[in-house]
Design an enzyme around this catalytic site. Sequence first.
Site, PDB file in Angstrom:
ATOM      1  N   HIS A  75     -49.198  12.294  14.829  1.00  0.00           N
ATOM      2  CA  HIS A  75     -47.748  12.150  15.016  1.00  0.00           C
ATOM      3  C   HIS A  75     -47.350  10.688  14.823  1.00  0.00           C
ATOM      4  CE1 HIS A  75     -46.030  15.738  17.417  1.00  0.00           C
ATOM      5  NE2 HIS A  75     -47.018  16.147  16.680  1.00  0.00           N
ATOM      6  N   TYR A 204     -37.356  13.644  23.434  1.00  0.00           N
ATOM      7  CA  TYR A 204     -36.889  13.115  24.720  1.00  0.00           C
ATOM      8  C   TYR A 204     -35.389  13.381  24.798  1.00  0.00           C
ATOM      9  CZ  TYR A 204     -41.240  10.360  24.645  1.00  0.00           C
ATOM     10  OH  TYR A 204     -42.554   9.962  24.598  1.00  0.00           O
ATOM     11  N   PRO A 296     -46.563   9.404  34.035  1.00  0.00           N
ATOM     12  CA  PRO A 296     -46.783   9.936  32.672  1.00  0.00           C
ATOM     13  C   PRO A 296     -45.649   9.635  31.690  1.00  0.00           C
ATOM     14  CG  PRO A 296     -46.248  11.722  34.201  1.00  0.00           C
ATOM     15  CD  PRO A 296     -46.313  10.467  35.024  1.00  0.00           C
ATOM     16  N   LYS A 300     -49.788   7.212  28.935  1.00  0.00           N
ATOM     17  CA  LYS A 300     -50.818   6.168  28.811  1.00  0.00           C
ATOM     18  C   LYS A 300     -52.095   6.446  29.614  1.00  0.00           C
ATOM     19  CE  LYS A 300     -48.370   3.020  26.497  1.00  0.00           C
ATOM     20  NZ  LYS A 300     -48.660   2.849  25.072  1.00  0.00           N
ATOM     21  N   TYR A 391     -45.486   1.675  22.502  1.00  0.00           N
ATOM     22  CA  TYR A 391     -45.640   3.126  22.639  1.00  0.00           C
ATOM     23  C   TYR A 391     -47.022   3.555  22.161  1.00  0.00           C
ATOM     24  CZ  TYR A 391     -43.955   8.027  22.241  1.00  0.00           C
ATOM     25  OH  TYR A 391     -43.736   9.386  22.367  1.00  0.00           O
TER      26      TYR A 391
HETATM   27  C1  LIG Z   1     -48.807  16.564  33.500  1.00  0.00           C
HETATM   28  C2  LIG Z   1     -49.573  15.359  33.010  1.00  0.00           C
HETATM   29  C3  LIG Z   1     -49.454  14.967  31.677  1.00  0.00           C
HETATM   30  C4  LIG Z   1     -50.132  13.851  31.207  1.00  0.00           C
HETATM   31  N1  LIG Z   1     -50.001  13.475  29.877  1.00  0.00           N
HETATM   32  C5  LIG Z   1     -50.682  12.402  29.405  1.00  0.00           C
HETATM   33  C6  LIG Z   1     -50.649  12.049  27.997  1.00  0.00           C
HETATM   34  O1  LIG Z   1     -50.001  12.700  27.158  1.00  0.00           O
HETATM   35  N2  LIG Z   1     -51.380  10.960  27.590  1.00  0.00           N
HETATM   36  C7  LIG Z   1     -52.158  10.247  28.470  1.00  0.00           C
HETATM   37  O2  LIG Z   1     -52.802   9.268  28.050  1.00  0.00           O
HETATM   38  N3  LIG Z   1     -52.228  10.573  29.791  1.00  0.00           N
HETATM   39  C8  LIG Z   1     -51.536  11.645  30.288  1.00  0.00           C
HETATM   40  N4  LIG Z   1     -51.666  12.013  31.603  1.00  0.00           N
HETATM   41  C9  LIG Z   1     -52.574  11.270  32.481  1.00  0.00           C
HETATM   42  C10 LIG Z   1     -54.045  11.676  32.291  1.00  0.00           C
HETATM   43  O3  LIG Z   1     -54.182  13.072  32.332  1.00  0.00           O
HETATM   44  C11 LIG Z   1     -54.905  11.006  33.359  1.00  0.00           C
HETATM   45  O4  LIG Z   1     -54.613   9.637  33.378  1.00  0.00           O
HETATM   46  C12 LIG Z   1     -56.405  11.216  33.077  1.00  0.00           C
HETATM   47  O5  LIG Z   1     -56.803  12.543  33.384  1.00  0.00           O
HETATM   48  C13 LIG Z   1     -57.255  10.250  33.905  1.00  0.00           C
HETATM   49  O6  LIG Z   1     -58.616  10.508  33.677  1.00  0.00           O
HETATM   50  P1  LIG Z   1     -59.696  10.172  34.793  1.00  0.00           P
HETATM   51  O7  LIG Z   1     -61.003  10.547  34.211  1.00  0.00           O
HETATM   52  O8  LIG Z   1     -59.496   8.806  35.301  1.00  0.00           O
HETATM   53  O9  LIG Z   1     -59.337  11.123  36.038  1.00  0.00           O
HETATM   54  P2  LIG Z   1     -59.289  12.700  36.138  1.00  0.00           P
HETATM   55  O10 LIG Z   1     -58.942  13.335  34.854  1.00  0.00           O
HETATM   56  O11 LIG Z   1     -58.435  12.985  37.328  1.00  0.00           O
HETATM   57  O12 LIG Z   1     -60.782  13.111  36.472  1.00  0.00           O
HETATM   58  C14 LIG Z   1     -61.384  12.857  37.724  1.00  0.00           C
HETATM   59  C15 LIG Z   1     -62.502  13.858  37.949  1.00  0.00           C
HETATM   60  O13 LIG Z   1     -63.173  13.512  39.170  1.00  0.00           O
HETATM   61  C16 LIG Z   1     -63.441  14.685  39.915  1.00  0.00           C
HETATM   62  N5  LIG Z   1     -63.566  14.308  41.325  1.00  0.00           N
HETATM   63  C17 LIG Z   1     -62.571  13.879  42.145  1.00  0.00           C
HETATM   64  N6  LIG Z   1     -63.065  13.607  43.364  1.00  0.00           N
HETATM   65  C18 LIG Z   1     -64.397  13.856  43.306  1.00  0.00           C
HETATM   66  C19 LIG Z   1     -65.438  13.762  44.246  1.00  0.00           C
HETATM   67  N7  LIG Z   1     -65.214  13.363  45.506  1.00  0.00           N
HETATM   68  N8  LIG Z   1     -66.701  14.095  43.884  1.00  0.00           N
HETATM   69  C20 LIG Z   1     -66.955  14.520  42.606  1.00  0.00           C
HETATM   70  N9  LIG Z   1     -65.990  14.634  41.671  1.00  0.00           N
HETATM   71  C21 LIG Z   1     -64.733  14.299  42.011  1.00  0.00           C
HETATM   72  C22 LIG Z   1     -62.248  15.587  39.603  1.00  0.00           C
HETATM   73  O14 LIG Z   1     -62.563  16.957  39.852  1.00  0.00           O
HETATM   74  C23 LIG Z   1     -61.998  15.290  38.131  1.00  0.00           C
HETATM   75  O15 LIG Z   1     -62.728  16.163  37.293  1.00  0.00           O
HETATM   76  C24 LIG Z   1     -50.976  13.118  32.103  1.00  0.00           C
HETATM   77  C25 LIG Z   1     -51.104  13.516  33.438  1.00  0.00           C
HETATM   78  C26 LIG Z   1     -50.418  14.622  33.892  1.00  0.00           C
HETATM   79  C27 LIG Z   1     -50.558  15.042  35.340  1.00  0.00           C
END
Ligand SMILES: Cc1cc2nc3c(=O)[nH]c(=O)nc-3n(C[C@H](O)[C@H](O)[C@H](O)COP(=O)(O)OP(=O)(O)OC[C@H]3O[C@@H](n4cnc5c(N)ncnc54)[C@H](O)[C@@H]3O)c2cc1C
Length: 394
Positions: A75, A204, A296, A300, A391
């Site tokens: 995109h 948007y 969100p 990012k 962006y």
């Molecule tokens: C609706 C929505 C839309 C989004 N859209 C975008 C987008 O378009 N682009 C973008 O860049 N970001 C987007 N984001 C943000 C993005 O999804 C998150 O920033 C991303 O998932 C972060 O990754 P992470 O690995 O840090 O954490 P997470 O994906 O939260 O992963 C953490 C993992 O740790 C595990 N965990 C937690 N506690 C424990 C524990 N005590 N013991 C063992 N395991 C544990 C969880 O089960 C999970 O699997 C969006 C978020 C939401 C909610």
Amino acid sequence: MATAQVGVVIVGAGPAGLVLGNLLLDRGIDCVILERRDRAAVEGRARAGFLAAHSVRVLTEHGLSAGLLARGKTHTTCLFRSDRGEFTLDYGKSGLGEPHTVYPQQELVRDLIAEYLRRGGEIRFGAEAEEVAGEAAGEAAEGRVRVRGGADVTGRYVAGCDGHRGIGRAALTAHGTRTARRDHGVSWLAVLVAAPPSLEAVGYALHERGFAGHMARTAAVTRYYLQCPRGTAPADWSEDRIWTELATRLRTAEFGPLRHGAVLEKAVVDLRSDVLESPGAGRLWLAGDAAGLISPSAAKGANLAILQAELLARALEGALAHGDGTGLARYAADCLPRVWRAHEFSHWMSGLLHGPAGEEDEARYGRALQYARLESLRTSRTHQDFFAENYTGI
Ligand SMILES: Cc1cc2nc3c(=O)[nH]c(=O)nc-3n(C[C@H](O)[C@H](O)[C@H](O)COP(=O)(O)OP(=O)(O)OC[C@H]3O[C@@H](n4cnc5c(N)ncnc54)[C@H](O)[C@@H]3O)c2cc1C
């Protein structure tokens, strides 16, 4: 009782933990990932969809992009709608913007798990980490993770990649690390529908009833967002109410209908952001949402998670393979300026998308500024370049 020590114990199999695990294995560093949920739940969790060019480069460099290059969609434009009409912003055209790759987060997670296992990595699903020993953030000689109902797992380092409510963050803050935070005061109903995208681009919509967003996910699934009152429950939103509100705010009477489909998922997201003043200390280092949550509004979060996993893998390699801790000492300085720049833009986007409600003088003033910002984005090349750079950058 502790199991044998590994190089790095990674808590969490989200994008941050899985990219880190893959990059560590690439560098010959042994690690184990502890994930509290089962594999099907982790692989089915739909969240992000927009990958910045930097994220795609990191994944490609490390042999992790086959799925997204085969099935992701590029995109380079987004669309803005309001009561003053619509315009498309071609951020790919600006010399400062790069394309996004649209690829659902759960598919990326699936690819990362498959590749991690193929490289010989170990993931323990259903292993909930209860605590990282408090001294890990101090002078401890090892990192120790307590697992609910199981033996402790120890590593030379612990990587907290367990999201913003995780135990890694809790251990650091208990040790004195402070947090900077903001509640944007806005909530979104995030809806996933079984219908093809209705627009060529991200959409948007600014509306007096609140923001609405349209984001492609796949040829058969689209994500929509509706700004909703804080405290609303997903159950308050019937399918009828969702489609009516989307049609109103996306002005379908003027611009054409949306493609309907069954609502697959609905959840309320309160837009909040925070950043830990330092993403690690001693034996405990954080990446992704654990180190900072970003609202969100500019998509990012997953991109910052990939960036931090890349930087942390390099720093841990220095410490473990070469006995050189300077990378870890510099990890905060490497991450934080880029993290804060993403937050600054995300905050700017939030101001663009959400006008204040109400008819008081201040609310009217806020909404007028929102429209002035939109008009500037429509007409000013300088403003469009600012948008394109921020962006798509990370
Ligand atoms: C609706 C929505 C839309 C989004 N859209 C975008 C987008 O378009 N682009 C973008 O860049 N970001 C987007 N984001 C943000 C993005 O999804 C998150 O920033 C991303 O998932 C972060 O990754 P992470 O690995 O840090 O954490 P997470 O994906 O939260 O992963 C953490 C993992 O740790 C595990 N965990 C937690 N506690 C424990 C524990 N005590 N013991 C063992 N395991 C544990 C969880 O089960 C999970 O699997 C969006 C978020 C939401 C909610």
